[in-house]
Scaffold this active site. Structure first.
Site, PDB file in Angstrom:
ATOM      1  CB  SER A  28      -0.898   0.009   1.239  1.00 25.37           C
ATOM      2  OG  SER A  28      -1.589   1.234   1.342  1.00 25.37           O
ATOM      3  CG  HIS A  29       0.384   4.491  -2.636  1.00 25.78           C
ATOM      4  ND1 HIS A  29      -0.281   3.511  -3.333  1.00 25.78           N
ATOM      5  CD2 HIS A  29       1.125   5.164  -3.550  1.00 25.78           C
ATOM      6  CE1 HIS A  29       0.034   3.597  -4.608  1.00 25.78           C
ATOM      7  NE2 HIS A  29       0.889   4.586  -4.769  1.00 25.78           N
ATOM      8  CB  SER A  30      -1.108   4.317   3.730  1.00 15.36           C
ATOM      9  OG  SER A  30      -1.307   4.357   5.123  1.00 15.36           O
ATOM     10  CG  ASP A  77      -2.481   0.970  -2.238  1.00 13.15           C
ATOM     11  OD1 ASP A  77      -1.698   0.932  -3.206  1.00 13.15           O
ATOM     12  OD2 ASP A  77      -2.302   1.735  -1.265  1.00 13.15           O
TER      13      ASP A  77
END
Length: 128
Positions: free
Chosen positions: A8-10, A66
């Site tokens: 995920s980017h997070s 994601d």
């Protein structure tokens, strides 16, 4: 057991999805690659590669992503590893992680889990 990687980017999102999946499949090997090494948002080739390495076993690895650059970066990592038992899944992240972890813990083979994950796109949340 097939290993699972959540990209995920997070970091917080990746860790949350992992926690959610492991609530139902405690013994499934799951690793995350969320955000950049400095904690900022983004996708890191090195974090993805390390996460894959940490859960790679004889049964293979499924990587769930994601969106956007997480797909491209993961594809580059998989291509460089040149291992036909590392697969990128095309499915919703949360639902896919849960299903993949449970399937893996039940002993399903890599290709059967991937087939199961493609069915998730057809699952409706609402009846109208």
């Amino acid at each position: 057991m097939v290993g699972i990687v959540i990209v995920s980017h997070s970091s917080a999102l990746a860790e949350g999805v992992k926690e959610f999946a492991q609530a139902m499949a405690k013994d499934c090997p799951i690793a995350t690659a969320g955000g950049m090494a400095d904690g900022s948002y983004g996708t890191s080739y090195e974090l993805i590669s390390s996460a894959i390495d940490s859960v790679t076993g004889a049964d293979g690895v499924i990587v769930l992503v994601d969106m956007g650059s997480s797909i491209m970066t993961t594809e580059m990592v998989i291509e460089e590893k040149d291992n036909n038992k590392i697969k990128l899944a095309d499915c919703p992240l949360a639902e896919g992680a849960m299903a993949a972890a449970v399937d893996s813990e039940m002993g399903m083979p890599l290709d059967d889990i991937l087939t199961d994950l493609t069915q998730i796109w057809n699952e409706r949340k609402l009846d109208y």
